[in-house]
Design a protein around this motif. Structure first.
Motif, PDB file in Angstrom:
ATOM      1  N   LYS A  23     -11.252   5.043 -10.293  1.00 32.28           N
ATOM      2  CA  LYS A  23     -10.740   5.242  -9.339  1.00 32.28           C
ATOM      3  C   LYS A  23     -11.577   4.471  -8.163  1.00 32.28           C
ATOM      4  O   LYS A  23     -10.811   3.672  -6.902  1.00 32.28           O
ATOM      5  N   VAL A  24     -12.832   4.382  -8.199  1.00 34.69           N
ATOM      6  CA  VAL A  24     -13.679   3.870  -7.032  1.00 34.69           C
ATOM      7  C   VAL A  24     -13.560   2.243  -7.262  1.00 34.69           C
ATOM      8  O   VAL A  24     -13.594   1.600  -6.191  1.00 34.69           O
ATOM      9  N   SER A  42      -5.936   8.355   1.547  1.00 33.88           N
ATOM     10  CA  SER A  42      -6.311   6.964   0.773  1.00 33.88           C
ATOM     11  C   SER A  42      -5.583   5.903   1.636  1.00 33.88           C
ATOM     12  O   SER A  42      -5.974   4.641   1.947  1.00 33.88           O
ATOM     13  N   THR A  43      -4.118   6.102   1.738  1.00 31.90           N
ATOM     14  CA  THR A  43      -3.177   5.247   2.280  1.00 31.90           C
ATOM     15  C   THR A  43      -3.663   4.940   3.813  1.00 31.90           C
ATOM     16  O   THR A  43      -3.623   3.746   4.663  1.00 31.90           O
ATOM     17  N   GLU A  51      -6.550   2.828   4.003  1.00 31.19           N
ATOM     18  CA  GLU A  51      -6.140   1.403   3.912  1.00 31.19           C
ATOM     19  C   GLU A  51      -5.535   0.915   5.302  1.00 31.19           C
ATOM     20  O   GLU A  51      -5.646  -0.319   5.473  1.00 31.19           O
ATOM     21  N   HIS A  76      -8.461  -2.805  -4.372  1.00 28.77           N
ATOM     22  CA  HIS A  76      -7.459  -2.671  -3.290  1.00 28.77           C
ATOM     23  C   HIS A  76      -7.807  -3.319  -1.918  1.00 28.77           C
ATOM     24  O   HIS A  76      -7.021  -4.002  -1.358  1.00 28.77           O
ATOM     25  N   ARG A  77      -9.097  -2.721  -1.559  1.00 25.55           N
ATOM     26  CA  ARG A  77      -9.499  -3.272  -0.350  1.00 25.55           C
ATOM     27  C   ARG A  77      -9.577  -5.018  -0.282  1.00 25.55           C
ATOM     28  O   ARG A  77      -9.328  -5.607   0.583  1.00 25.55           O
ATOM     29  N   PRO A 114      -0.886  -1.894  -5.862  1.00 24.29           N
ATOM     30  CA  PRO A 114      -1.517  -1.257  -6.936  1.00 24.29           C
ATOM     31  C   PRO A 114      -1.153  -1.507  -8.368  1.00 24.29           C
ATOM     32  O   PRO A 114       0.084  -1.746  -8.703  1.00 24.29           O
ATOM     33  N   ASP A 130     -10.203   1.405  -5.807  1.00 28.37           N
ATOM     34  CA  ASP A 130     -10.134   1.196  -4.294  1.00 28.37           C
ATOM     35  C   ASP A 130     -10.864   0.075  -3.808  1.00 28.37           C
ATOM     36  O   ASP A 130     -10.385  -0.461  -2.968  1.00 28.37           O
ATOM     37  N   ASP A 131     -11.943  -0.260  -4.244  1.00 29.28           N
ATOM     38  CA  ASP A 131     -12.521  -1.516  -3.878  1.00 29.28           C
ATOM     39  C   ASP A 131     -11.729  -2.637  -4.347  1.00 29.28           C
ATOM     40  O   ASP A 131     -11.608  -3.615  -3.174  1.00 29.28           O
ATOM     41  N   CYS A 171       0.958  -1.099   0.179  1.00 28.53           N
ATOM     42  CA  CYS A 171       0.140   0.036  -0.010  1.00 28.53           C
ATOM     43  C   CYS A 171       0.733   1.091  -0.157  1.00 28.53           C
ATOM     44  O   CYS A 171       2.029   1.236   0.341  1.00 28.53           O
ATOM     45  N   SER A 214       1.056   5.516  -1.479  1.00 25.66           N
ATOM     46  CA  SER A 214       0.785   6.659  -2.489  1.00 25.66           C
ATOM     47  C   SER A 214       1.416   6.120  -3.879  1.00 25.66           C
ATOM     48  O   SER A 214       2.338   5.511  -3.874  1.00 25.66           O
TER      49      SER A 214
END
Length: 149
Positions: free
Chosen positions: A96-97, A123-124, A127, A103-104, A75, A100-101, A49, A51
């Protein structure tokens, strides 16, 4: 198994068997995943995780973690760098949405988290909080940026 003896109207004995109800603990999805990983003899999975301004450092961390025998997920898109896939601002926001999903989901899959870089943005930070809420160990290439330190 439990059994009960009965007598028929003709005086003939007969036996009924009743299975005992055995209850097994219900595993959570997380426990099922951990069990499957163990059965498959998978190496530890680490999610990187941080930036996306630290993509070069993420690649280096990927190399080091892979050399250490771990499966690495990180990422896959650097949306800060121009690319035709996110050149349209409306499509970029929707992407981006979804990313993000995704990455979760990588965090849920992983056994541990490695935060790369000397800066923690919103964001980080989210996370890290998410990973910790799941009980995942979190390591930092720059421990001084740990928001809980």
């Amino acid at each position: 198994m439990e059994s009960t003896t009965h007598t028929s109207s003709l005086g003939t004995p007969w036996i009924t068997a009743q299975e005992e109800s055995v209850s097994y603990p219900q595993l959570t999805p997380e426990e099922k995943l951990a069990d499957a990983k163990k059965q498959l003899s998978l190496p530890r999975i680490v999610v990187i995780c941080g930036s996306t301004r630290f993509m070069t450092e993420m690649t280096e961390a990927d190399l080091r973690e892979t050399k250490a025998g771990k499966i690495v997920v990180k990422p896959g898109c650097d949306m800060k760098s121009p690319h035709e896939l996110w050149s349209d601002p409306v499509e970029a926001e929707a992407l981006k949405v979804r990313l993000d999903d995704l990455h979760r989901a990588k965090i849920r899959l992983a056994d541990e988290v490695l935060v790369v870089g000397g800066y923690i943005g919103d964001s980080t930070r989210a996370e890290i909080a998410y990973a910790r809420s799941l009980g995942k160990p979190v390591r930092f290439t720059h421990p001084e940026v740990d928001p809980d330190a």
